[in-house]
Design a protein around this motif. Structure first.
Motif, PDB file in Angstrom:
ATOM      1  N   VAL A   5       0.684  -1.169  -0.034  1.00 28.28           N
ATOM      2  CA  VAL A   5       0.111  -0.106  -0.204  1.00 28.28           C
ATOM      3  C   VAL A   5       0.889   1.345  -0.023  1.00 28.28           C
ATOM      4  N   THR A   6       1.947   1.138   0.964  1.00 27.34           N
ATOM      5  CA  THR A   6       2.926   2.318   0.689  1.00 27.34           C
ATOM      6  C   THR A   6       3.407   2.552  -0.583  1.00 27.34           C
ATOM      7  N   ASP A   7       3.941   1.443  -1.310  1.00 25.18           N
ATOM      8  CA  ASP A   7       4.320   1.575  -2.582  1.00 25.18           C
ATOM      9  C   ASP A   7       3.274   2.347  -3.586  1.00 25.18           C
ATOM     10  N   LEU A   8       2.274   1.765  -3.528  1.00 25.37           N
ATOM     11  CA  LEU A   8       1.184   2.294  -4.454  1.00 25.37           C
ATOM     12  C   LEU A   8       0.979   3.786  -4.076  1.00 25.37           C
ATOM     13  N   ARG A   9       0.933   3.993  -2.631  1.00 26.83           N
ATOM     14  CA  ARG A   9       0.754   5.645  -2.445  1.00 26.83           C
ATOM     15  C   ARG A   9       1.699   6.538  -2.956  1.00 26.83           C
ATOM     16  N   GLU A  10       3.071   6.013  -2.836  1.00 25.67           N
ATOM     17  CA  GLU A  10       3.969   6.750  -3.495  1.00 25.67           C
ATOM     18  C   GLU A  10       3.989   6.856  -5.015  1.00 25.67           C
ATOM     19  N   LEU A  11       3.614   5.872  -5.573  1.00 20.10           N
ATOM     20  CA  LEU A  11       3.456   5.963  -7.232  1.00 20.10           C
ATOM     21  C   LEU A  11       2.475   7.003  -7.247  1.00 20.10           C
ATOM     22  N   VAL A  12       1.463   7.039  -6.704  1.00 19.30           N
ATOM     23  CA  VAL A  12       0.155   7.858  -6.826  1.00 19.30           C
ATOM     24  C   VAL A  12       0.662   9.280  -6.607  1.00 19.30           C
ATOM     25  N   THR A  13       1.352   9.588  -5.567  1.00 15.95           N
ATOM     26  CA  THR A  13       1.793  10.956  -5.137  1.00 15.95           C
ATOM     27  C   THR A  13       2.901  11.364  -6.344  1.00 15.95           C
ATOM     28  N   ALA A  14       4.086  10.548  -6.406  1.00 16.94           N
ATOM     29  CA  ALA A  14       4.789  10.803  -7.564  1.00 16.94           C
ATOM     30  C   ALA A  14       4.273  11.227  -8.896  1.00 16.94           C
ATOM     31  N   LEU A  15       3.267  10.448  -9.424  1.00 10.85           N
ATOM     32  CA  LEU A  15       2.566  10.664 -10.568  1.00 10.85           C
ATOM     33  C   LEU A  15       1.949  11.946 -10.584  1.00 10.85           C
ATOM     34  N   SER A  16       1.186  12.406  -9.519  1.00 10.91           N
ATOM     35  CA  SER A  16       0.455  13.474  -9.268  1.00 10.91           C
ATOM     36  C   SER A  16       1.367  14.932  -9.360  1.00 10.91           C
ATOM     37  N   GLN A  17       2.668  14.715  -9.014  1.00 11.04           N
ATOM     38  CA  GLN A  17       3.554  15.843  -9.010  1.00 11.04           C
ATOM     39  C   GLN A  17       4.567  15.860 -10.026  1.00 11.04           C
ATOM     40  N   SER A  18       4.137  14.996 -11.027  1.00 15.71           N
ATOM     41  CA  SER A  18       4.942  14.963 -12.183  1.00 15.71           C
ATOM     42  C   SER A  18       4.361  15.358 -13.530  1.00 15.71           C
ATOM     43  N   ASP A  19       4.920  15.382 -14.782  1.00 12.34           N
ATOM     44  CA  ASP A  19       4.152  15.678 -16.030  1.00 12.34           C
ATOM     45  C   ASP A  19       3.754  14.364 -16.630  1.00 12.34           C
ATOM     46  N   ILE A 123       0.673  21.567   6.403  1.00  8.99           N
ATOM     47  CA  ILE A 123       1.498  20.807   5.567  1.00  8.99           C
ATOM     48  C   ILE A 123       1.098  19.243   5.541  1.00  8.99           C
ATOM     49  N   ILE A 124       1.246  18.826   4.068  1.00 12.94           N
ATOM     50  CA  ILE A 124       1.237  17.322   3.927  1.00 12.94           C
ATOM     51  C   ILE A 124       2.158  16.799   3.685  1.00 12.94           C
ATOM     52  N   GLU A 125       2.687  16.104   4.429  1.00 18.17           N
ATOM     53  CA  GLU A 125       4.157  15.365   3.993  1.00 18.17           C
ATOM     54  C   GLU A 125       3.926  13.954   3.166  1.00 18.17           C
ATOM     55  N   ALA A 126       4.609  14.069   2.027  1.00 21.58           N
ATOM     56  CA  ALA A 126       4.566  13.056   1.232  1.00 21.58           C
ATOM     57  C   ALA A 126       5.956  12.661   0.696  1.00 21.58           C
ATOM     58  N   MET A 127       6.243  11.306   0.649  1.00 20.01           N
ATOM     59  CA  MET A 127       7.441  10.974   0.167  1.00 20.01           C
ATOM     60  C   MET A 127       8.665  11.706   0.575  1.00 20.01           C
ATOM     61  N   LYS A 128       8.587  11.975   2.059  1.00 17.38           N
ATOM     62  CA  LYS A 128       9.613  12.713   2.681  1.00 17.38           C
ATOM     63  C   LYS A 128       9.910  14.319   2.090  1.00 17.38           C
ATOM     64  N   LEU A 129       8.757  14.627   1.576  1.00 23.44           N
ATOM     65  CA  LEU A 129       8.747  16.215   1.047  1.00 23.44           C
ATOM     66  C   LEU A 129       7.677  16.755   1.731  1.00 23.44           C
ATOM     67  N   ALA A 149      -0.458  14.894  12.603  1.00 26.02           N
ATOM     68  CA  ALA A 149       0.463  13.716  12.560  1.00 26.02           C
ATOM     69  C   ALA A 149      -0.317  12.642  12.001  1.00 26.02           C
ATOM     70  N   GLN A 150      -1.442  12.577  11.497  1.00 26.78           N
ATOM     71  CA  GLN A 150      -2.417  11.412  11.207  1.00 26.78           C
ATOM     72  C   GLN A 150      -2.216  11.449   9.530  1.00 26.78           C
ATOM     73  N   PRO A 151      -2.294  10.213   9.123  1.00 23.37           N
ATOM     74  CA  PRO A 151      -2.321   9.935   7.530  1.00 23.37           C
ATOM     75  C   PRO A 151      -3.744  10.397   6.962  1.00 23.37           C
ATOM     76  N   VAL A 152      -3.697  11.254   5.777  1.00 23.57           N
ATOM     77  CA  VAL A 152      -4.644  11.610   4.920  1.00 23.57           C
ATOM     78  C   VAL A 152      -4.621  10.839   3.724  1.00 23.57           C
ATOM     79  N   GLU A 153      -5.721  10.978   3.121  1.00 22.30           N
ATOM     80  CA  GLU A 153      -6.157  10.401   1.854  1.00 22.30           C
ATOM     81  C   GLU A 153      -6.135  11.407   0.819  1.00 22.30           C
TER      82      GLU A 153
END
Length: 164
Positions: A5-19, A123-129, A149-153
């Protein structure tokens, strides 16, 4: 290939922040396609194998597609029992919600505070950013729905604001 689930979340976040507009991962066990903006995410997984009886071979079933919506969850801007004039500030990504820039510093905003468009509210922390979330509306903070400090969707309501 296995995705947590963590890997999937990181993929979604990376996609949303890229071109990148579309990303497809294929493996012998599944196929995952991510598209933006507001597109559908498709997961193709093997069909469940039915229990076998003695002397019976396992059926060779084709994979089953299970679409999962990538759009924000359908949450009302105002929870039941709340005034309908309130607007929601929602999370633009999956991550961890922080009310202040550092643990020892005061919160960006609190209940009853007046905010203006462009003001940092959390602040929303995603992938250490650390991603500062700026208000898109002006008004008064009526309720903060997430603990520090709670996780959000993605699309989760963080705060309710009464516009002024």
């Amino acid at each position: 290939m296995e995705l947590s689930v963590t890997d999937l979340r990181e993929l979604v976040t990376a996609l949303s922040q890229s071109d990148i507009v579309e990303l497809t991962l294929k493996s012998s066990g599944f196929e995952l396609t991510l598209r933006k903006p507001g597109a559908m995410v498709s997961v193709v997984a093997p069909a469940p194998i039915a229990p076998q009886t003695a002397g019976e071979s396992a059926p060779n079933s084709p994979p089953v597609a299970e679409p999962v919506s990538a759009s924000p969850p359908a949450t009302p801007a105002t929870p039941p029992g709340k005034s309908s004039d309130l607007l929601a500030i929602t999370s633009p990504m999956v991550g961890t919600f922080y009310r202040s820039p550092a643990p020892e510093e005061p919160a960006f905003v609190g209940v009853g505070d007046r905010i203006s468009s462009g003001q940092t509210v959390c602040i929303i922390e995603a992938m250490k950013l650390m991603n500062e979330l700026e208000a898109e509306i002006s008004g008064e903070i009526v309720e903060i729905l997430v603990e520090n400090a709670q996780p959000v969707e993605f699309g989760q309501t963080l705060m309710l604001v009464r516009p002024v």
